[in-house]
Design a protein around this motif. Structure first.
Motif, PDB file in Angstrom:
ATOM      1  N   LEU A  46       1.330  43.604   5.550  1.00 14.88           N
ATOM      2  CA  LEU A  46       0.577  42.482   4.999  1.00 14.88           C
ATOM      3  C   LEU A  46       0.003  42.931   3.659  1.00 14.88           C
ATOM      4  O   LEU A  46      -0.800  43.869   3.606  1.00 14.88           O
ATOM      5  N   VAL A  47       0.429  42.283   2.578  1.00 15.82           N
ATOM      6  CA  VAL A  47      -0.010  42.668   1.238  1.00 15.82           C
ATOM      7  C   VAL A  47      -1.005  41.631   0.743  1.00 15.82           C
ATOM      8  O   VAL A  47      -0.648  40.465   0.504  1.00 15.82           O
ATOM      9  N   LEU A  48      -2.265  42.047   0.581  1.00 14.13           N
ATOM     10  CA  LEU A  48      -3.302  41.132   0.113  1.00 14.13           C
ATOM     11  C   LEU A  48      -3.269  41.022  -1.417  1.00 14.13           C
ATOM     12  O   LEU A  48      -2.690  41.866  -2.102  1.00 14.13           O
ATOM     13  N   ASP A  49      -3.920  40.011  -1.903  1.00 16.29           N
ATOM     14  CA  ASP A  49      -3.890  39.759  -3.346  1.00 16.29           C
ATOM     15  C   ASP A  49      -4.552  40.865  -4.153  1.00 16.29           C
ATOM     16  O   ASP A  49      -4.255  41.027  -5.348  1.00 16.29           O
ATOM     17  N   ASP A  50      -5.473  41.623  -3.546  1.00 11.27           N
ATOM     18  CA  ASP A  50      -6.147  42.697  -4.286  1.00 11.27           C
ATOM     19  C   ASP A  50      -5.460  44.048  -4.099  1.00 11.27           C
ATOM     20  O   ASP A  50      -6.010  45.087  -4.471  1.00 11.27           O
ATOM     21  N   ALA A  51      -4.267  44.055  -3.519  1.00 11.40           N
ATOM     22  CA  ALA A  51      -3.560  45.316  -3.267  1.00 11.40           C
ATOM     23  C   ALA A  51      -3.090  45.954  -4.569  1.00 11.40           C
ATOM     24  O   ALA A  51      -2.830  45.265  -5.571  1.00 11.40           O
ATOM     25  N   ARG A  52      -2.959  47.281  -4.556  1.00 12.79           N
ATOM     26  CA  ARG A  52      -2.342  48.007  -5.666  1.00 12.79           C
ATOM     27  C   ARG A  52      -0.823  47.876  -5.471  1.00 12.79           C
ATOM     28  O   ARG A  52      -0.231  48.571  -4.629  1.00 12.79           O
ATOM     29  N   ILE A  53      -0.205  47.001  -6.229  1.00  9.13           N
ATOM     30  CA  ILE A  53       1.157  46.556  -5.959  1.00  9.13           C
ATOM     31  C   ILE A  53       2.177  47.690  -6.009  1.00  9.13           C
ATOM     32  O   ILE A  53       3.037  47.810  -5.128  1.00  9.13           O
ATOM     33  N   GLU A  54       2.099  48.543  -7.012  1.00 13.12           N
ATOM     34  CA  GLU A  54       3.094  49.618  -7.123  1.00 13.12           C
ATOM     35  C   GLU A  54       3.008  50.579  -5.935  1.00 13.12           C
ATOM     36  O   GLU A  54       4.030  51.010  -5.404  1.00 13.12           O
ATOM     37  N   GLU A  55       1.797  50.910  -5.537  1.00 15.64           N
ATOM     38  CA  GLU A  55       1.630  51.804  -4.392  1.00 15.64           C
ATOM     39  C   GLU A  55       2.096  51.134  -3.108  1.00 15.64           C
ATOM     40  O   GLU A  55       2.732  51.768  -2.257  1.00 15.64           O
TER      41      GLU A  55
END
Length: 462
Positions: free
Chosen positions: A247-256
């Motif tokens: 589950l990827v939230l909007d505040d996630a560090r996308i590259e990581e």
């Protein structure tokens, strides 16, 4: 020809019809011999000092360290394991042995609860008897050791049934216990042809000396294992399939997040019970995440080879269904699309975008290098899809807020939630298992040892 090990002796009958070109297939006679051997060894083994069992497990760990290269090469040859996965098997196996060895004394501690009047109540923990441990092929050392180490540490004797797709790896593993000094009958090793498995399992689980079974494998086979054990009134520990998600939230560090998701999806060609199958992400964040995932996919050069063409056929079928339901299919540019050649078990790492919840892949464990992206309007919609899943083994949450992750994890009915890490993660100190279609009970740490101990109450009156 790879033999069985019964009573610390290789059992190999070249004239037997119950064999394959590579390994001896157990017969009902072999199975009964193994049960009798383990039953005979149980009384003395169950009374050995915990310190003695600890020392023997540490001796196995030393042998595994010494012979690790042979096992690594065998895993690469038998199951096409990438070297990094084969080495991880050996290192985790050593850690599992050492950690369990150190837990034995504490796990055996009982208690003295409050009792009425002048009496004293004592709660004792004792080994159960003969345990059947059934391990799969995809992580031969990790899952093979997991099937036998905790029962042995608790004072049980074990029948270790290895996998027909990794017979040599499991034979080499079982040999370590004999060579480390485990007494005859304490660990017996069997292999069988797939067509003989139902008969031999029923023979084993219905035998009065066999007290429990642990099984790691598919949900479909797990149902059979559990139902037959239930009829025999025997407990089981099951670690089954998983439709694992990130589950990827909007505040996630996308590259990581993308890096961890790719590792979790494609390690060992996606053939791990904890592999990431699905990614839930909002419409707002999906373009950035998909771009990061596609960038990593474009750089992949290793061409995965699956364990069998039957696995490839299943993946191909899931791809066709996903395409019909509107999904877009992405492969690394250097790889052609998978063919339907039944003699070719290769299959490229594959990313599915625009994946519809109505597609079969959304609810079917792929057990291969497939990763699907599910876009949702918001977090609430994603959690609704997660809540409706019938599997529950491993999950990941990617966010900059650990507090938010903890609150979400409490709502997820899964065995383990990994915050900002891939779904493929376990440690010898942790409980491991699932809920729902992913099984029940726990391997690992003190929880794993306690699975193989019976609790008895003794009340002392004046």
């Amino acid at each position: 020809m790879i033999p069985l090990i019964i009573n610390n002796t290789d059992s190999l009958d070249p004239s037997s019809t119950n064999q394959t070109p590579t390994y001896q297939g157990a017969t009902p006679s072999h199975t009964l011999d193994a049960i009798s051997s383990s039953a005979a060894a149980f009384p003395s083994w169950s009374r050995t000092a915990p310190s003695h069992r600890r020392d023997l497990l540490r001796a196995v760990a030393r042998l595994l360290h010494e012979r690790g290269d042979e096992l690594i090469a065998t895993m690469q040859a038998e199951m096409h394991a990438p070297e990094v996965w084969a080495r991880a098997n050996v290192q985790f196996g050593i850690g599992l042995l050492e950690e369990t060895a150190g837990l034995i004394s504490d796990a055996m501690i009982g208690g003295i609860p409050v009792s009425q009047g002048e009496s004293y109540a004592m709660v004792l923990k004792q080994p159960m008897g003969v345990v059947l441990g059934i391990a799969p092929w995809n992580a031969p050392v990790i899952l093979g050791l997991r099937a036998v180490v905790a029962p042995l540490a608790a004072g049980n004797t074990v029948i270790f049934r290895g996998a027909d797709l990794s017979p040599k790896s499991h034979y080499l593993l079982a040999s370590l216990f004999r060579d480390a000094g485990f007494p005859p009958g304490v660990l017996n090793f069997l292999l069988n042809r797939p067509e003989d498995a139902p008969e031999l399992y029923e023979l084993t689980i219905n035998h009065p000396s066999v007290r429990k079974c642990n099984f790691t494998g598919s949900t479909q086979v797990g149902r059979i294992i559990a139902s037959k054990a239930a009829y025999a009134l025997k407990p089981v520990l099951l670690e089954l399939g998983g439709k694992n998600f990130a589950l990827v939230l909007d505040d996630a560090r996308i590259e990581e997040a993308a890096e961890e998701i790719v590792k979790g999806a494609f390690l060992n060609n996606g053939q791990i019970c904890m592999s990431t199958d699905l990614v839930y992400v909002t419409e707002a964040t999906a373009p950035k995440l998909e771009a990061a995932l596609l960038n990593r996919l474009s750089k992949m050069t290793d061409k995965p080879r699956l364990i069998s063409c039957a696995s490839k056929s299943k993946l191909t079928s899931l791809l066709k269904d996903a395409r019909i339901n509107g999904a877009t299919i992405h492969h690394p540019p250097s790889f052609p699309s998978p063919t339907e050649d039944q003699n070719d078990a290769t299959f490229p790492p594959t990313l599915l975008t625009n994946l519809a919840p109505s597609s079969a892949f959304h609810t079917t464990e792929s057990f291969g290098p497939l990763l699907g992206i599910v876009r949702t309007p918001d977090l609430s919609a994603a959690m609704d899809l997660i809540t409706n899943s019938t599997y529950g083994l491993s999950a990941s949450i990617f966010t900059s807020s650990h507090f938010t992750a903890l609150k979400l994890a409490e709502k997820m009915r899964v065995g383990a939630v990994h915050v900002n890490g891939m779904t493929v993660h376990d440690e010898p100190t942790l409980p491991h298992g699932g809920v729902g279609k992913s099984g029940f009970g726990r391997f690992g740490g003190k929880w794993g040892v306690e699975e193989f101990l019976e609790v008895r109450t003794v009340i002392l009156n004046p």
